[in-house]
Scaffold this motif. Structure first.
Motif, mmCIF file in Angstrom:
data_model
loop_
_atom_site.group_PDB
_atom_site.id
_atom_site.type_symbol
_atom_site.label_atom_id
_atom_site.label_comp_id
_atom_site.label_asym_id
_atom_site.label_seq_id
_atom_site.Cartn_x
_atom_site.Cartn_y
_atom_site.Cartn_z
ATOM 1 N N HIS A 249 0.876 -1.173 0.000
ATOM 2 C CA HIS A 249 0.000 0.000 0.000
ATOM 3 C C HIS A 249 0.908 1.217 0.000
ATOM 4 O O HIS A 249 1.635 1.474 0.955
ATOM 5 C CB HIS A 249 -0.902 0.006 1.238
ATOM 6 C CG HIS A 249 -1.748 1.233 1.329
ATOM 7 N ND1 HIS A 249 -1.456 2.291 2.167
ATOM 8 C CD2 HIS A 249 -2.881 1.587 0.669
ATOM 9 C CE1 HIS A 249 -2.368 3.229 2.027
ATOM 10 N NE2 HIS A 249 -3.240 2.831 1.122
ATOM 11 N N LEU A 250 0.871 1.973 -1.086
ATOM 12 C CA LEU A 250 1.834 3.058 -1.276
ATOM 13 C C LEU A 250 1.383 4.379 -0.673
ATOM 14 O O LEU A 250 2.134 5.031 0.050
ATOM 15 C CB LEU A 250 2.105 3.243 -2.767
ATOM 16 C CG LEU A 250 2.785 2.082 -3.482
ATOM 17 C CD1 LEU A 250 2.792 2.322 -4.989
ATOM 18 C CD2 LEU A 250 4.206 1.888 -2.967
ATOM 19 N N SER A 251 0.151 4.794 -0.991
ATOM 20 C CA SER A 251 -0.275 6.120 -0.546
ATOM 21 C C SER A 251 -1.764 6.292 -0.767
ATOM 22 O O SER A 251 -2.298 5.904 -1.814
ATOM 23 C CB SER A 251 0.486 7.201 -1.323
ATOM 24 O OG SER A 251 0.148 8.490 -0.867
ATOM 25 N N ALA A 252 -2.448 6.857 0.212
ATOM 26 C CA ALA A 252 -3.887 7.102 0.108
ATOM 27 C C ALA A 252 -4.162 8.592 -0.072
ATOM 28 O O ALA A 252 -3.410 9.440 0.416
ATOM 29 C CB ALA A 252 -4.604 6.597 1.359
ATOM 30 N N GLY A 253 -5.239 8.889 -0.760
ATOM 31 C CA GLY A 253 -5.612 10.280 -0.969
ATOM 32 C C GLY A 253 -7.108 10.395 -1.190
ATOM 33 O O GLY A 253 -7.829 9.402 -1.241
ATOM 34 N N ALA A 254 -7.581 11.626 -1.326
ATOM 35 C CA ALA A 254 -9.006 11.888 -1.469
ATOM 36 C C ALA A 254 -9.374 12.265 -2.893
ATOM 37 O O ALA A 254 -8.575 12.843 -3.627
ATOM 38 C CB ALA A 254 -9.423 13.016 -0.520
ATOM 39 N N TRP A 255 -10.608 11.947 -3.238
ATOM 40 C CA TRP A 255 -11.205 12.371 -4.492
ATOM 41 C C TRP A 255 -12.428 13.232 -4.149
ATOM 42 O O TRP A 255 -12.404 13.954 -3.181
ATOM 43 C CB TRP A 255 -11.594 11.159 -5.336
ATOM 44 C CG TRP A 255 -10.500 10.574 -6.184
ATOM 45 C CD1 TRP A 255 -10.404 10.625 -7.557
ATOM 46 C CD2 TRP A 255 -9.358 9.816 -5.757
ATOM 47 N NE1 TRP A 255 -9.277 9.953 -7.991
ATOM 48 C CE2 TRP A 255 -8.612 9.447 -6.904
ATOM 49 C CE3 TRP A 255 -8.866 9.415 -4.514
ATOM 50 C CZ2 TRP A 255 -7.443 8.711 -6.852
ATOM 51 C CZ3 TRP A 255 -7.691 8.681 -4.458
ATOM 52 C CH2 TRP A 255 -6.993 8.337 -5.618
ATOM 53 N N ASP A 256 -13.481 13.107 -4.905
ATOM 54 C CA ASP A 256 -14.650 13.970 -4.725
ATOM 55 C C ASP A 256 -15.686 13.349 -3.790
ATOM 56 O O ASP A 256 -15.596 12.172 -3.440
ATOM 57 C CB ASP A 256 -15.285 14.264 -6.090
ATOM 58 C CG ASP A 256 -15.519 12.981 -6.899
ATOM 59 O OD1 ASP A 256 -14.926 11.945 -6.541
ATOM 60 O OD2 ASP A 256 -16.285 13.007 -7.875
ATOM 61 N N PRO A 257 -16.693 14.131 -3.382
ATOM 62 C CA PRO A 257 -17.772 13.584 -2.552
ATOM 63 C C PRO A 257 -18.712 12.710 -3.381
ATOM 64 O O PRO A 257 -18.656 12.716 -4.613
ATOM 65 C CB PRO A 257 -18.482 14.837 -2.037
ATOM 66 C CG PRO A 257 -18.226 15.860 -3.087
ATOM 67 C CD PRO A 257 -16.835 15.577 -3.599
ATOM 68 N N CYS A 258 -19.582 11.969 -2.708
ATOM 69 C CA CYS A 258 -20.513 11.061 -3.374
ATOM 70 C C CYS A 258 -21.908 11.660 -3.424
ATOM 71 O O CYS A 258 -22.546 11.856 -2.378
ATOM 72 C CB CYS A 258 -20.551 9.722 -2.638
ATOM 73 S SG CYS A 258 -21.650 8.498 -3.388
ATOM 74 N N HIS A 259 -22.384 11.953 -4.623
ATOM 75 C CA HIS A 259 -23.717 12.524 -4.826
ATOM 76 C C HIS A 259 -24.499 11.689 -5.834
ATOM 77 O O HIS A 259 -23.906 10.984 -6.660
ATOM 78 C CB HIS A 259 -23.612 13.955 -5.361
ATOM 79 C CG HIS A 259 -23.055 14.934 -4.385
ATOM 80 N ND1 HIS A 259 -23.851 15.753 -3.618
ATOM 81 C CD2 HIS A 259 -21.775 15.238 -4.055
ATOM 82 C CE1 HIS A 259 -23.089 16.519 -2.853
ATOM 83 N NE2 HIS A 259 -21.827 16.219 -3.102
ATOM 84 N N PHE A 260 -25.794 11.814 -5.798
ATOM 85 C CA PHE A 260 -26.658 11.156 -6.777
ATOM 86 C C PHE A 260 -26.855 12.070 -7.980
ATOM 87 O O PHE A 260 -27.220 13.244 -7.823
ATOM 88 C CB PHE A 260 -28.025 10.838 -6.163
ATOM 89 C CG PHE A 260 -28.043 9.651 -5.246
ATOM 90 C CD1 PHE A 260 -28.417 8.395 -5.719
ATOM 91 C CD2 PHE A 260 -27.674 9.785 -3.911
ATOM 92 C CE1 PHE A 260 -28.439 7.300 -4.871
ATOM 93 C CE2 PHE A 260 -27.697 8.694 -3.061
ATOM 94 C CZ PHE A 260 -28.075 7.443 -3.545
ATOM 95 N N ALA A 261 -26.636 11.518 -9.165
ATOM 96 C CA ALA A 261 -26.997 12.179 -10.418
ATOM 97 C C ALA A 261 -28.089 11.315 -11.044
ATOM 98 O O ALA A 261 -27.859 10.125 -11.310
ATOM 99 C CB ALA A 261 -25.795 12.290 -11.345
ATOM 100 N N THR A 262 -29.263 11.888 -11.264
ATOM 101 C CA THR A 262 -30.414 11.074 -11.653
ATOM 102 C C THR A 262 -31.189 11.663 -12.831
ATOM 103 O O THR A 262 -31.067 12.840 -13.151
ATOM 104 C CB THR A 262 -31.380 10.916 -10.464
ATOM 105 O OG1 THR A 262 -31.735 12.218 -9.983
ATOM 106 C CG2 THR A 262 -30.725 10.129 -9.343
ATOM 107 N N LYS A 263 -31.995 10.812 -13.447
ATOM 108 C CA LYS A 263 -32.840 11.262 -14.542
ATOM 109 C C LYS A 263 -34.071 11.987 -14.012
ATOM 110 O O LYS A 263 -34.547 12.950 -14.605
ATOM 111 C CB LYS A 263 -33.251 10.063 -15.406
ATOM 112 C CG LYS A 263 -32.070 9.386 -16.086
ATOM 113 C CD LYS A 263 -32.468 8.107 -16.786
ATOM 114 C CE LYS A 263 -33.278 8.360 -18.031
ATOM 115 N NZ LYS A 263 -33.541 7.106 -18.790
#
Length: 347
Positions: free
Chosen positions: A147-161
């Motif tokens: 395990h080399l390195s952890a980091g963050a991405w974006d938040p989790c949202h719903f995209a819906t029709k």
């Protein structure tokens, strides 16, 4: 006795021979180290979350090493990434633990563990200052993976029709999401669906999917999902996606120290890029984006989801000692952030 004249004569003859011998000896060329790395991200997203960093690494590494980057599912399906890396079929991976089906005690916490974070900076703090790095390192080392390195991405949202204005609107919605997030949200009627990443856009268009809960609004616009969905729910399931870089242990141990250090700097560069790219994009596209209409579930109703998350944490903690240790860290961290107040947490 060797006279000066004789010495000069002998030296004059010997010098070209020595020189010829010296230059005729071929140099021993060091073979270039070559790695194959696959990311969880498709081509459009990889242009931001990984490719700039790998391009920089290859430029600086020069003749010493080259990392060949592959996108989602190019070499193996994302769900098989761990096994392929463990066997050495792939040298390195960028993914969350959950998506690549790691057989570890910490896999459930990868990707979007419900409400474990509120902001993207929470993830590196949890790993670097609250002990998650050491836990992840121990878990993966058992299995021959670094395990080399952890980091963050974006938040989790719903995209819906269709618009989501209440929890009731989520019932029966077929949604592409991460395994743990889907497991959690299923109690509110969401139907989690697993598909290859590149098939998602078409699946929404054909009606196979009603929505996506895989990212924030930046990715929705970047990868084309904003073109096939109409609404963006501002309530999020988690404040940041937790992902990591991993490598086959043997291949990593073979690297000379200067390349290990360069790899570390490269990953730090990638983490930093995502911090500002996502943070700016999430705000700008909510305000200025024209493809999706924003909807919101009222705070008092969404509080039911947040309360359910802590119950979910306790359920996970009961599964093993390691999981309980991670959950306790999440609880400690979030409690301290709440006590710290603004800007760390808002009541």
């Amino acid at each position: 006795m060797t006279t000066r004249r004789k010495f000069l004569t002998t030296a004059a003859v010997a010098a070209p021979v020595a020189a010829a011998t010296t230059f005729a000896t071929p140099a021993i060329a060091q073979s270039k180290i070559r790695w194959r790395m696959q990311t969880y991200a498709g081509p459009a997203l990889a242009e931001h979350v990984i490719k700039p960093a790998i391009d920089s690494f290859n430029k600086v590494a020069g003749d010493d090493m080259e990392i060949e980057l592959f996108f989602a599912d190019q070499l193996v399906p994302t769900g098989e990434l761990f096994r392929a890396m463990q066997k050495g079929t792939i040298d390195a991976v960028q993914s969350d633990d959950d998506s690549m089906a790691s057989p570890t005690e910490v896999t459930v916490f990868g990707g979007y563990f419900p409400f474990a974070s509120r902001y993207s900076l929470d993830i590196p703090v949890l790993f670097n200052q609250y002990g998650l790095n050491e836990i992840w390192d121990a878990e993966y080392s058992k299995l021959g993976v670094k395990h080399l390195s952890a980091g963050a991405w974006d938040p989790c949202h719903f995209a819906t029709k269709d618009p989501i204005n209440s929890l009731a609107d989520l019932k029966g919605k077929r949604v592409f999401t991460f395994p743990t997030a889907g497991r959690f949200m299923s109690q509110f009627g969401v139907v989690p669906v697993t598909l290859p990443w590149e098939d998602i856009e078409v699946a929404v268009q054909t009606g196979e999917l009603d929505g996506i809960a895989w990212s924030g609004i930046t990715e929705d616009y970047t990868v084309g999902w904003a073109d096939v969905t109409n609404y963006f729910l501002t309530n999020n399931v988690s404040g940041a996606w937790a992902g990591s870089f991993f490598a086959n242990m043997d291949r990593y141990n073979e690297l000379p120290d200067h390349l290990k250090e360069l790899l570390k700097l490269t990953m730090d560069s990638s983490h930093y890029y995502r911090q500002w790219w996502y943070w700016g994009g999430e705000a700008a596209l909510r305000v200025n984006g024209t493809k999706m209409k924003l909807t919101t579930i009222p705070d008092e109703e969404w509080a039911q989801v947040e309360a359910a998350a802590w119950k979910f944490w306790d359920e996970i903690a009961q599964e093993s000692e390691t999981k309980a240790k991670v959950v306790n860290i999440f609880k400690q961290y979030n409690t301290e952030m709440q006590k710290a107040g603004r800007p760390y947490r808002y009541s």
